[in-house]
Design an enzyme around this catalytic site. Structure first.
Site, PDB file in Angstrom:
ATOM      1  N   LYS A 197     -71.203  47.752 -86.685  1.00 11.45           N
ATOM      2  CA  LYS A 197     -70.920  49.017 -87.175  1.00 11.45           C
ATOM      3  C   LYS A 197     -72.030  49.999 -87.365  1.00 11.45           C
ATOM      4  CE  LYS A 197     -69.562  50.919 -91.897  1.00 11.45           C
ATOM      5  NZ  LYS A 197     -68.932  50.571 -93.060  1.00 11.45           N
ATOM      6  N   LYS A 199     -73.684  53.222 -89.180  1.00 11.52           N
ATOM      7  CA  LYS A 199     -73.486  54.433 -90.294  1.00 11.52           C
ATOM      8  C   LYS A 199     -73.953  55.584 -89.670  1.00 11.52           C
ATOM      9  CE  LYS A 199     -73.063  54.043 -94.126  1.00 11.52           C
ATOM     10  NZ  LYS A 199     -71.661  54.140 -94.879  1.00 11.52           N
ATOM     11  N   ASP A 227     -69.153  55.317 -88.927  1.00 13.54           N
ATOM     12  CA  ASP A 227     -68.690  55.602 -90.085  1.00 13.54           C
ATOM     13  C   ASP A 227     -69.591  56.893 -90.536  1.00 13.54           C
ATOM     14  OD1 ASP A 227     -68.217  55.894 -92.687  1.00 13.54           O
ATOM     15  OD2 ASP A 227     -69.317  54.301 -93.471  1.00 13.54           O
ATOM     16  N   ASN A 229     -69.055  58.631 -93.086  1.00  6.80           N
ATOM     17  CA  ASN A 229     -68.806  59.160 -94.546  1.00  6.80           C
ATOM     18  C   ASN A 229     -68.268  60.346 -94.947  1.00  6.80           C
ATOM     19  OD1 ASN A 229     -71.422  56.886 -95.338  1.00  6.80           O
ATOM     20  ND2 ASN A 229     -69.598  56.788 -96.192  1.00  6.80           N
ATOM     21  N   GLU A 252     -64.144  55.153 -89.118  1.00  5.41           N
ATOM     22  CA  GLU A 252     -64.221  55.021 -90.695  1.00  5.41           C
ATOM     23  C   GLU A 252     -64.564  56.210 -91.146  1.00  5.41           C
ATOM     24  OE1 GLU A 252     -66.673  52.752 -94.149  1.00  5.41           O
ATOM     25  OE2 GLU A 252     -66.483  51.968 -92.321  1.00  5.41           O
ATOM     26  N   ASN A 275     -63.147  53.715 -97.177  1.00  2.56           N
ATOM     27  CA  ASN A 275     -63.458  53.066 -98.203  1.00  2.56           C
ATOM     28  C   ASN A 275     -63.857  54.490 -99.157  1.00  2.56           C
ATOM     29  OD1 ASN A 275     -66.336  53.624 -96.777  1.00  2.56           O
ATOM     30  ND2 ASN A 275     -66.802  53.526 -99.055  1.00  2.56           N
ATOM     31  N   ASP A 299     -63.487  46.379-101.665  1.00  2.00           N
ATOM     32  CA  ASP A 299     -64.617  46.290-102.347  1.00  2.00           C
ATOM     33  C   ASP A 299     -64.408  45.832-103.784  1.00  2.00           C
ATOM     34  OD1 ASP A 299     -67.106  46.263-103.589  1.00  2.00           O
ATOM     35  OD2 ASP A 299     -67.958  47.754-102.200  1.00  2.00           O
ATOM     36  N   HIS A 326     -65.640  46.656 -97.582  1.00  2.00           N
ATOM     37  CA  HIS A 326     -66.598  47.556 -97.488  1.00  2.00           C
ATOM     38  C   HIS A 326     -68.087  46.798 -98.185  1.00  2.00           C
ATOM     39  CE1 HIS A 326     -68.842  50.458-100.256  1.00  2.00           C
ATOM     40  NE2 HIS A 326     -68.985  51.030 -98.971  1.00  2.00           N
ATOM     41  N   ASN A 328     -71.906  47.597-100.083  1.00  2.00           N
ATOM     42  CA  ASN A 328     -73.078  48.468-100.399  1.00  2.00           C
ATOM     43  C   ASN A 328     -74.241  47.635-100.610  1.00  2.00           C
ATOM     44  OD1 ASN A 328     -74.846  50.718-101.404  1.00  2.00           O
ATOM     45  ND2 ASN A 328     -73.327  51.179-102.923  1.00  2.00           N
TER      46      ASN A 328
END
Length: 430
Positions: A197, A199, A227, A229, A252, A275, A299, A326, A328
């Protein structure tokens, strides 16, 4: 006879080294706050949990901890009622963005759930130890012996800005496709990960498309995810989905919010994961009835603990929506908790996310390990992990020594050290 009355609750805020990982809002600070929660019963059993350590969480956790004393360890449902009794400073959550999770506006309810999650895990850990059972048994029993995780790739700098106190690592920079591929190969070699994955939301979409294409060329047939965001418009999301539809496992949170995600989903065949627009039960109805998401990244820090995570998975199963996990910035306590609950979810068809390989520091006597990209489900009582009090004390001393600038995660502030003009980009960014 066991006496499971909670007689003591210990809260230990810590600062943990974090690499200069980039996202659409900025860059990780050199240290990130976490909170370690310990509950102790009358018969001396201790359980441990972990959650976010930013000031707003700590300010809620302290009065919550006081109210927990004298209650029964097994009264897990009562944790939510107890949390509702604790006032939340509206100035800390009103129109505030949850930078750490990048999941949109932070509400008082979401804040309470994240605090409850750390206490619930600590109670389950202690209850498992008292009964001689692993946490997964308290959740109904495991359906798999190990849990698959995905390599979490980041654009990153080689180091934090010059002059910033920090811990160094040897990962090097990753700001172009070849470097992202090199990072992925290192994850594969070290941990055996077979899915990746990235970011995104950091560079213009064409650059991130090139990086994913490079990954597809280097790892043909492997599951890939991107992803950003919520950094893209609907039009940009559709263009990226068209460009990468043949190689993505899912895309995502390409666009921000359920209406935008629903529009993207309606016009592309690429599965969408989230998420950000589904992080509470109240948000499920709109997202599922509009078919805005095909995979929910659960999560337990968001949803109020492990048992709520199991309930979420059941709702997803009823609607035919996939489930993954998910992540963090977290330590081994949370990875153990994630592994226990993931082991109990029947329809977990996607590898889970984890930041753990990025975290060089931990508070456990022994780090959890990845074999073939998987973590074996712990079988010892409770979470099956042991707290290292020397390491915990060291990281707490770092928190005590901080002037307050690092006690709340702020990726934009970290970016401004390099770029004084930096502001959190407006969404959509592209």
């Amino acid at each position: 006879m066991l006496d499971l009355t909670i007689t003591e609750v210990r809260l230990t805020p810590i600062l943990v080294a974090d690499p200069p990982l980039l996202n659409t809002q900025g860059v990780h600070q050199p240290y990130t706050p976490r909170l370690v929660v310990e509950v102790v019963t009358a018969d001396g059993t201790t359980g441990v949990g972990e959650t976010y350590g930013d000031t707003k969480y700590l300010e809620l956790a302290r009065p919550f901890a006081e109210r927990l004393k004298g209650r029964q360890l097994s009264d897990l449902n009562g944790l939510f009622t107890l949390a509702d009794e604790v006032a939340v400073d509206a100035s800390r959550v009103e129109d505030a963005v949850d930078v750490g999770g990048l999941r949109g506006v932070q509400t008082a309810g979401k804040l309470r759930l994240s605090v409850v999650s750390g206490f619930e895990v600590a109670c389950l850990d202690a209850l498992g130890k008292a009964l001689g059972l692993p946490v997964h048994a308290l959740l109904g029993g495991k359906v798999r012996d190990s849990v698959e995780y995905s390599a979490y790739l980041f654009y990153r700098w080689a180091a934090h800005p010059a002059g910033v106190p920090c811990e160094q690592d040897d990962w090097g920079a990753a700001v172009e496709p070849a470097q992202v591929v090199a990072q992925a190969r290192r994850f594969e070699e070290r941990y055996g990960f077979t899915s990746f994955k990235l970011k995104g939301g950091v560079f213009p979409p064409d650059e991130e498309i090139a990086a994913v294409r490079a990954l597809a060329g280097a790892f043909p047939g492997r599951p890939l995810r991107l992803d950003p965001n919520g950094a893209w418009s609907v039009a940009t999301s559709l263009r990226v989905a068209q460009e990468l539809g043949d190689v993505l496992e899912y895309l995502e949170d390409p666009a921000l919010g359920t209406p935008a995600m629903a529009e993207v989903a309606r016009r592309t065949g690429v599965p969408l994961a989230t998420n950000m627009c589904v992080t509470t039960f109240a948000e499920i109805r709109e997202a599922f009835t509009k078919d805005a998401v095909q995979v929910v990244l659960c999560d337990h820090h968001y949803w109020g603990g492990l048992r709520n995570t199991g309930q979420l998975a059941a709702v997803c199963r009823a609607f035919g929506v996939g489930v993954s996990m998910h992540s963090n910035t977290h330590l081994g306590i949370s990875l153990a908790a994630m592994t226990h609950v993931a082991a109990t979810v029947p329809d977990l068809h996607h590898a889970c996310d984890t930041h753990y390989p990025w975290q060089a520091e931990d508070v456990l006597t022994e780090r959890l390990t990845f074999t073939g990209g998987r973590v074996a489900v712990p079988e010892g009582p409770g979470l099956g992990v042991e707290l290292d009090r020397e390491k915990l004390a060291f990281l707490h001393r770092r928190w005590l020594a901080d002037d307050g600038s690092l006690r709340d995660r702020d990726d934009a502030a970290a970016m401004r050290i390099t770029d004084p003009q930096w502001t959190t980009p407006a969404v959509p960014r592209w």
